[in-house]
Design a protein around this motif. Sequence first.
Motif, PDB file in Angstrom:
ATOM      1  N   THR A  18      49.947 -26.207  24.390  1.00  0.00           N
ATOM      2  CA  THR A  18      51.171 -26.049  23.605  1.00  0.00           C
ATOM      3  C   THR A  18      52.299 -25.539  24.496  1.00  0.00           C
ATOM      4  O   THR A  18      53.398 -26.108  24.524  1.00  0.00           O
ATOM      5  CB  THR A  18      50.949 -25.046  22.452  1.00  0.00           C
ATOM      6  OG1 THR A  18      49.811 -25.458  21.697  1.00  0.00           O
ATOM      7  CG2 THR A  18      52.171 -24.976  21.557  1.00  0.00           C
TER       8      THR A  18
ATOM      9  N   SER B 208      49.443 -26.412  16.675  1.00  0.00           N
ATOM     10  CA  SER B 208      48.948 -25.583  17.775  1.00  0.00           C
ATOM     11  C   SER B 208      47.807 -24.739  17.242  1.00  0.00           C
ATOM     12  O   SER B 208      47.944 -24.059  16.221  1.00  0.00           O
ATOM     13  CB  SER B 208      50.057 -24.673  18.327  1.00  0.00           C
ATOM     14  OG  SER B 208      49.526 -23.880  19.391  1.00  0.00           O
TER      15      SER B 208
ATOM     16  N   GLN C 276      47.811 -27.996  21.787  1.00  0.00           N
ATOM     17  CA  GLN C 276      48.656 -28.787  20.897  1.00  0.00           C
ATOM     18  C   GLN C 276      48.002 -30.146  20.656  1.00  0.00           C
ATOM     19  O   GLN C 276      47.624 -30.837  21.605  1.00  0.00           O
ATOM     20  CB  GLN C 276      50.043 -28.984  21.515  1.00  0.00           C
ATOM     21  CG  GLN C 276      50.933 -29.937  20.700  1.00  0.00           C
ATOM     22  CD  GLN C 276      52.348 -30.056  21.245  1.00  0.00           C
ATOM     23  OE1 GLN C 276      53.303 -29.656  20.596  1.00  0.00           O
ATOM     24  NE2 GLN C 276      52.497 -30.573  22.439  1.00  0.00           N
TER      25      GLN C 276
END
Lengths: 92, 423
Positions: free
Chosen positions: B352, B389, B403
């Motif tokens: 992420t 996420s 992510q």
Amino acid sequence: MSDTPVDADEVRHVAELARVDLDEDEVEEFAAQFADILGYFDALDEVPEVDREDELVNVMRPDEVREGLTQEEALSNAAETEDGYFKGPRVS
Amino acid sequence: MSLNAFITKETLDGSDDGPLSGKTVAVKDNISTEGLRTTCGSAMLEDYVPPYDATVVELLKDAGATIVGKANMDEFGMGTTTETSAFGPTKNPVDESRVPGGSSGGSAAAVAAGEADLALGTDTGGSIRCPAAFCGVVGIKPTYGLVSRYGLVAYANSLEQIGPIAPTVEDAAALLDVIAGPDDRDGTTRDAGADSNYAAAADGDVEGLTIGVPTEFVEGADEGVEAAFWAALDELEAQGAEYREVSMPSVEKAVAAYYVIAMSEASSNLARFDGVRYGKSGGYDGNWNEAFARAREDGFGSEVKRRILLGTYALSAGYHDKYYAKAQDARAWVKQDFDEAFEDVDVVASPTMPVPPFELGESLDDPLQMYLADANTVPVNLANLPAISVPAGETDGLPVGLQLIGPKFGEETIVRAASAVEN
């Protein structure tokens, strides 16, 4: 480095367009930062032409009267009001 | 010491019965709550009290949720650390010397610290996913058009969505079920999500799932983050998923394109704050342009001024084609790259955030460095896609987020894949 020159005068001009006063320290700081940031944005010059396949459609609705804010609610956050109106700065 | 997760702490009770009854929810302070101060983290709106509820707030109340306060945020959502808030930074509950991420830092910190069961954030370029990753909780950025933006104080309309933050994938999906669906007060909403049951998709079944990993998203990441990322993918592989590398050259231009578009939209959206209808007026008289310019100097912080000015510059005569038009080309290119990737894979994965949470104060002096931290999250907003996420291990005791990006309205797929990461 950016091929776009950014100097203090340019920052002042944009600030005037955007209606945001700046003090002199901010003007100097922004001029230096904008040179960096706009230099980075220059990478967009290398973006190829791309066919856009978006099928965009307008979303319409009938133009009919709906319940909205009352006049009192709409004015409730205004610093100054007069006779049910917003009151702006005096125009000299 | 308080984390400073809330700007305003006040309780609003919901209806007696619903899927969220008994749950407490923190609401980011750029989402309108009737009768409850909504500041956007800005001195400009320090005293602003909305006369109406955002659609998502009505939905929360109808679902029986108890709103426990308005969560701290970067001013108008402009930041990656929650340090640009006029109400002071929020601390990361995992390590109080670090930032919680941003801009929905108060929302994520409140959930991670147990100060709220759930939270709403908003995500314009990663503002839900970044703080979720930094605080070790789950955050979902929905497909553009899945959740109504009515009552959200706009920063960059074409990019932003309201979404859930929660301790688990299933809880985040259940909150998304409550807020998703069409709204005649937001013409960009779609029918998708009307009768959703995303929570049911959190079944951890990734047998046969194919995951694409764009090399561009992993290169340059912090070593510890990268190690945690690959470990999470290996774990998914062990559960029956497979992953392969894919190439998405367009994402190298995504940060530049994102910031040009977001700043341009911000310069227009924030023109409304002149202190007449709402916001700080300063009481200046004289030429009205000068009076407004002084009110805006007083009311806005540095990052907001920086973005308004850069956006004004990018849209000004002579520069529009060089910056704004090229950024729109890049946006179309990013969409095309994702479309091609989803022909071969079910989800796209990346860390992420490429780095662990910053130290408080570390990134304030160099705005460009802060923008670059958004490299993995902004492409999703440019392409209008959904992404989640989910916590995926640690590096040096600090949370790392994985992510997972899905195709348009593919929320069930990313919820299912993310729930397997929790196994």
